[in-house]
Structure formats: C-alpha cells, structure tokens
Design a protein around this motif. Sequence first.
Motif, PDB file in Angstrom:
ATOM      1  N   HIS A   1       9.837  41.310  50.793  1.00 57.16           N
ATOM      2  CA  HIS A   1      10.086  40.067  50.061  1.00 57.16           C
ATOM      3  C   HIS A   1       8.804  39.278  49.816  1.00 57.16           C
ATOM      4  O   HIS A   1       8.646  38.667  48.765  1.00 57.16           O
ATOM      5  CB  HIS A   1      11.151  39.240  50.784  1.00 57.16           C
ATOM      6  N   ARG A   2       7.892  39.331  50.757  1.00 58.60           N
ATOM      7  CA  ARG A   2       6.622  38.633  50.514  1.00 58.60           C
ATOM      8  C   ARG A   2       5.883  39.287  49.354  1.00 58.60           C
ATOM      9  O   ARG A   2       5.287  38.614  48.518  1.00 58.60           O
ATOM     10  CB  ARG A   2       5.745  38.646  51.772  1.00 58.60           C
ATOM     11  N   LEU A   3       5.902  40.620  49.328  1.00 51.71           N
ATOM     12  CA  LEU A   3       5.207  41.311  48.234  1.00 51.71           C
ATOM     13  C   LEU A   3       5.907  41.092  46.894  1.00 51.71           C
ATOM     14  O   LEU A   3       5.250  40.955  45.856  1.00 51.71           O
ATOM     15  CB  LEU A   3       5.073  42.803  48.550  1.00 51.71           C
ATOM     16  N   ALA A   4       7.234  41.042  46.940  1.00 52.64           N
ATOM     17  CA  ALA A   4       7.974  40.778  45.692  1.00 52.64           C
ATOM     18  C   ALA A   4       7.610  39.389  45.168  1.00 52.64           C
ATOM     19  O   ALA A   4       7.423  39.207  43.960  1.00 52.64           O
ATOM     20  CB  ALA A   4       9.479  40.879  45.936  1.00 52.64           C
ATOM     21  N   ASP A   5       7.483  38.425  46.052  1.00 56.32           N
ATOM     22  CA  ASP A   5       7.121  37.070  45.622  1.00 56.32           C
ATOM     23  C   ASP A   5       5.701  37.029  45.058  1.00 56.32           C
ATOM     24  O   ASP A   5       5.444  36.335  44.061  1.00 56.32           O
ATOM     25  CB  ASP A   5       7.249  36.085  46.788  1.00 56.32           C
ATOM     26  N   ALA A   6       4.798  37.755  45.684  1.00 53.71           N
ATOM     27  CA  ALA A   6       3.417  37.788  45.183  1.00 53.71           C
ATOM     28  C   ALA A   6       3.393  38.432  43.793  1.00 53.71           C
ATOM     29  O   ALA A   6       2.752  37.915  42.865  1.00 53.71           O
ATOM     30  CB  ALA A   6       2.519  38.556  46.147  1.00 53.71           C
ATOM     31  N   ALA A   7       4.118  39.535  43.644  1.00 54.28           N
ATOM     32  CA  ALA A   7       4.135  40.229  42.348  1.00 54.28           C
ATOM     33  C   ALA A   7       4.731  39.319  41.276  1.00 54.28           C
ATOM     34  O   ALA A   7       4.244  39.268  40.142  1.00 54.28           O
ATOM     35  CB  ALA A   7       4.948  41.525  42.450  1.00 54.28           C
ATOM     36  N   THR A   8       5.768  38.585  41.634  1.00 54.33           N
ATOM     37  CA  THR A   8       6.417  37.683  40.674  1.00 54.33           C
ATOM     38  C   THR A   8       5.459  36.572  40.251  1.00 54.33           C
ATOM     39  O   THR A   8       5.329  36.262  39.063  1.00 54.33           O
ATOM     40  CB  THR A   8       7.706  37.092  41.286  1.00 54.33           C
ATOM     41  N   ALA A   9       4.770  35.998  41.231  1.00 50.80           N
ATOM     42  CA  ALA A   9       3.826  34.920  40.905  1.00 50.80           C
ATOM     43  C   ALA A   9       2.747  35.438  39.947  1.00 50.80           C
ATOM     44  O   ALA A   9       2.388  34.768  38.970  1.00 50.80           O
ATOM     45  CB  ALA A   9       3.192  34.382  42.184  1.00 50.80           C
ATOM     46  N   LEU A  10       2.234  36.631  40.194  1.00 53.39           N
ATOM     47  CA  LEU A  10       1.189  37.188  39.325  1.00 53.39           C
ATOM     48  C   LEU A  10       1.739  37.511  37.938  1.00 53.39           C
ATOM     49  O   LEU A  10       1.101  37.220  36.917  1.00 53.39           O
ATOM     50  CB  LEU A  10       0.585  38.448  39.949  1.00 53.39           C
ATOM     51  N   GLU A  11       2.920  38.103  37.893  1.00 54.11           N
ATOM     52  CA  GLU A  11       3.478  38.513  36.596  1.00 54.11           C
ATOM     53  C   GLU A  11       3.835  37.321  35.714  1.00 54.11           C
ATOM     54  O   GLU A  11       3.860  37.450  34.499  1.00 54.11           O
ATOM     55  CB  GLU A  11       4.689  39.428  36.777  1.00 54.11           C
ATOM     56  N   PHE A  12       4.134  36.180  36.331  1.00 50.90           N
ATOM     57  CA  PHE A  12       4.419  34.989  35.521  1.00 50.90           C
ATOM     58  C   PHE A  12       3.149  34.204  35.191  1.00 50.90           C
ATOM     59  O   PHE A  12       3.148  33.379  34.294  1.00 50.90           O
ATOM     60  CB  PHE A  12       5.478  34.109  36.180  1.00 50.90           C
ATOM     61  N   ALA A  13       2.068  34.464  35.915  1.00 50.58           N
ATOM     62  CA  ALA A  13       0.788  33.852  35.550  1.00 50.58           C
ATOM     63  C   ALA A  13       0.185  34.587  34.352  1.00 50.58           C
ATOM     64  O   ALA A  13      -0.499  33.991  33.521  1.00 50.58           O
ATOM     65  CB  ALA A  13      -0.175  33.897  36.742  1.00 50.58           C
TER      66      ALA A  13
END
Lengths: 379, 325
Positions: free
Chosen positions: B226-238
């Motif tokens: 879940h931490r990695l999913a959140d990091a990936a989401t933050a990057l993909e929306f940036a």
Amino acid sequence: MDLTHSEADEEFRAEARAWLRAHVPRTPLPSLETAEGFAAHRAWEAELAADRWSVVSWPQRYGGRDAGLLRWLVFEEEYWAAGAPGRVGQNGVSLLAPTLFDHGTQEQRARVLPPMATGEVVWAQAWSEPEAGSDLASLTSRAVRTDGGWLLNGQKTWSSRAAFADRAFGLFRSHPDAPKPHQGLTYLMFDLRAPGVTVRPIGRLDGRPAFAELFLDDVFVPDEDVIGEPGRGWRIAMSTAGNERGLTLRSPGRFLAAAARLAELWRERGCPEHARTRVADALIGARAYQLFTYAAASRFLEGERLGPESSMNKVFWSELDLALHETALDLLDGEGETAGSDWSEGYVFALAGPIYAGTNEIQRDIVAERLLGLPKGRR
Amino acid sequence: MRFLPDAEQRAFTDSLHAMLTAADTPAVIREWSRGDHASGRALWRRVARAGVFGLAVPEEHGGLGRHPVELALAFVELGRHAVPGPLVETVAAAVLLADPPLAKRFLPGLLAGTDLATTAVVPNGHALDGDAAAVRLARIPGGLRLASAGPVRRSLDPARRLTPLAPDGELLDPGPPFGLALTWARLAVAAQALGVGFALLDRTVAYVCRRSQFGAPVGSFQAVKHRLADAATALEFARPLLFGAAVSLRPADVAAAKLTACEAAYTTARTALQLHGAIGYTAEYDLSLWLTKARALRTAWGTPEECREVFLEDALRTSAPSDSP
C-alpha cells in the motif's frame, strides 16, 4: 502534446452550456436519497433526455448523441460547473449500460437502454452480500435453472439507490460445482417489485436511505434478462469494471466544480489562513485529475486498453473528494455541523467514496500487484 | 487534444535513457561529490550533444527553439539517472542570457557542453557547482552580474555542491528575463524530481521483491504494497501536471507542477527509505544518491509554500467573480 479541444468539440461545449444555463434548476433539488428528491431527480433526467443530454456518449438510437470520450468529458465539465443536479441514473448508465453495449443482445439494448436514458427506469446495483464484500467472488446468492429462466434466492446488501429504484442488476451463483469461486456466476437483471423481492432500506450515516438490503425468495428472472452466457458473469462484470471505473464513474468535471466552489467559500469567509494550503491543494488535485484523465483518454482513443491505472484513479478522486469536503466543513465553522446543507450532504456522500466500487485497500492491492508487479500475498 | 508524447518525443526520451543507463551514473555521481569533475564533464558533454540545453534556446542563438515539453521529458530522464551538475542552473542561464550580444558570447559554450553555468537568482537560493561552472550569474538589484564563487558548502545531497556567489564581476544586463528563467528552472526541477521519484519507486519495487522475511518476499505484505501504491499514485498524478505546465508554460501551472512533483518525489523517498530498512540508510548504498536529491529538490528554486502561493494567487485572480461572464 496538445490540450486544445477541436473547434467542433468547443461548439458542442457552447451548446451544452447554453442548454444548461436555460434549464438547470435555480434552487437545488431536494436530496436524492429521499422519496421526494428521488422523484425530482427522475423528472430532471426526463428533462435532460427530452433534449438528448442525459446520455451524450450513447448512440443516437438509444437517446444519445454519439459523443466520443472527449466530448463526454467536455459535457461533464459543463454539467458540474453549471451546478446541475446529481445523476439518479448513474448506476445504470455507468455500470449496466457499458456491459450491455459489450455483452448484451440487440433485443436487450433496445428494451433496456431507452427507458434508462429518460429516467423512467432507474437501476440499482446488487453486488455485495452480507458475507461477500471485498471478496465479492465468494458470493452465495443462488440462481437456479427453471422453466424459461432462473429462480433467485439469497440476500444482497449495500444496494445503492435500491430504496427507490425500479430494477437491479448483479451476480448470482448459478453453477455451484464450478472449480473456482469466480467461476459459475451469472449476470442478471431483475425487477425490484417482482414477487419474492423484499427491499429493506438502510439509513446511511445521516439516516437517509441511500442503499438497501434485498431479500430474494424464489424470484423468477426470464432468460431474456441474463446478460451474456450463464456461468460467465464474473468476467462480464469485470471486463467493464476496469474501463468504467477509470473513466466514467466520477468525471473530473465534478471535482473541478467542487474545488472551485470550495475556493469561492474560502474567499467568502475572508481567505482564512488555516485553510489556505488545503484549498490550494484541492484546486491542484482537481486539475491533476483532469489532466490525468485527458492523458488516459488520449491513450484509450489510440486503442490502448486501460487497466489497473483505473484503481489509482479511484483512490485519487475518492480521497480528493473527501479532503475537499472536510475543508469546506472546517471553513463553515459551527455551521459545518449543520446537517442538510449541500456541503454536509456532499461530505456524507464523499465518506462512502473510499469504500464503494472496490475499497481503496483493494484498489491499492491491484495497483501494487498489477501495475508494479509485486507478488500476490494474503489480503 | 492529444495529451501524450508523440513518437519523436518518445524516441528522444528512449535514446537519452539508453545513453544514461550505459553511463553508469552512480560512479559519476560519487566522483562529482568529491569534487572530481572529469567523468561528470564527459557525461555533461554527451547530454549537451543530445540537445538538452538547446531546448531552452531560440534557433537564432544556435538552439533548437524553445521546447518546454521536450525539456521536461529530458529532465525526467536526467532525474531518473540522478545526473550531477548545475543542469537546472544552466537552463536558467540560457534563458537569462537572451540579449543578442550576451547570447552570442556565452551560449555557444553552454550549448556545446564545454561550459557549465550556475546562477543565484532566487532569494536564499544556492548556486550549484560554482567551482566547476565557467559562467556564474548573480542577480543584483540592478540586474545580472558575473560573479565569483565562494568555498563549496556541503548539501544534504552530496552531489549538489553549494557555492555562494559574490556579484563582483561585469554587469551583463540591467533587465534580464528573471521571471521567464524562473519558470523554466521550476519546470526543469519539477521534471527532475519526477524522474528521481520514478527511480526511487523502481529501485524499491525491485528490492521488496528480492528481500525475504518470514519466508516470503516483503513485497507480498499489504503494508508494503500500500505504501508503494500510494507513491506510484502520487507520481502518476504529478506527471500530467508537469506536462500540462510544459504545454502552457504559465508560471502558476509550473509552480503547481513543481510543488506536486517535488512532494510526490519526497513521499516516494520516505517510502523507499522505510521499505529498504537499514541498508537504505547508508551512504554506500546507491539508493542514497536519489534519496538525498529528493529532499534537496523540494526547496530548490522555490519552497512548496512559495509555489503554492504563486498558484493560488493566479487561481483566485482568474476565477474572481468579477471576471466571470
């Protein structure tokens, strides 16, 4: 990279804007989750449909305008910016209709879609069961073969809109001997007023009956209301879940409008310092979601399939929506506690976002496993 | 409407990525951090030959014309490989030296990669690598001056060698385009940060698949996923904010992209460190080269608060009720 809409799409935008300006009710309709409000929202769908604005992306013969994905996004931007009412037909339009386009018969489309477009028939979803939530494939409600159709037995729950809706669609276990839980399920449509159906409304946090339990006791469903091949329901339901969850469940226009309203509220309150960061982040978040969607739509239009990034999308908009409403309630200060305002109703609705349509925990699992390639493990 | 890189842009990105992958940047970064610039300069010339600095320079001055989208694509790759040196500062210098005589005098060296430039134009901003840069530009109340470099100060990111600049040289231009240079620099930092974030994410995903505890790869545990999913989401929306800003080049859009990309990269850095555990907390392990950069970029060329203000002021102005139809 090009972010400009075609001239034709801008003309379409202007046409939508003009229509909405002339038709959007000046005072907000009563809550969708009341008998009175449900009826008012149904009447609004009919008004939209009369000028073919209720389902712009559908083919004309079902009441649409053959608008492509980009035009649909444009329409949604205008729709929510105009402060138009919530969509009572959303479940049917964004979940059932795409399934019928992909897996239904010609007869089903001709029979089901036109009254869905006008709001004459409002659909509820019937996925979850008391013992099958995130692990939906473990559902146990049965569909047993009978003469000319199927008999449904069991219990569904958290069925959104079912308190006032007309019909429902969902998955039922038709082949209990299938080797795996997600095999042997059938996708069916049924009448919520059919003999054997008991609808027990459930009050959500604010007490309003936004969903219901459904008790099914030998409910007859004719063969014509089975979607796709019996026993293949899981695949049929999931094939549209990815695409739809990604692009059509909650459009960016909704959050752009909500963030703009939040900024307006902040300004009205004299731009208090404590909310400054959160207001800016809500505006930026809504813009990020809009641009993310335009990028996804561009890929989709080039023939790419959208997959697990839909899960990322769902986590993002549901958290954005909640943060935005929490900020609004803080800005309203003591008034924020008052139930029944637009913001407090929006807040209660936003609280459900991280739970429905696959919890955000399930979505994060999907992102981690299918997008990042992490190994499967125990949930 | 086609909000995607085209085939040519993709080919440019791929070739830069391939070149940087082959360059073994971790070794270059470590030498650069010690003040040994030889391998870094060689890499720098290859980056320049790939046309990166020319993307900020009009054709009449020997550049490729101003191409912010391509520049952003390039800086994502430079960040992904943690290329050291005053990359952003050289872009800012190329924009600042717009006056034809200055362009003629300074830009050929920058475009060829034989000269590095550094700049100190934002308040409290550090100049990078003043000891390596041939062109040192400082902002003074009366314009832009050549400057001399003070002693190197250590940064949290050892590859960022901070140097105070003394504006004791020639007055170059009383009114250079400071605002435009800031916009280009912020766009480049945003892209660089996004690349740093993606590198951290990729390295951490690979690590948690390899590392086993309790008889299973730690990447199979939900808390890790879940931490990695959140990091990936933050990057993909940036990412879309970055390219949206590159398309519009509006200062407010660029500020929002800078803020969001740097926050996403920093979130990813925290996750990367946590999920690597103690090995990630060592200077020796290459992850540190990206971890420390994510922190430094967060405040370089504008703190999160400054960027948020730029965005917010614009948003309130453009949405003011009096402006509405």
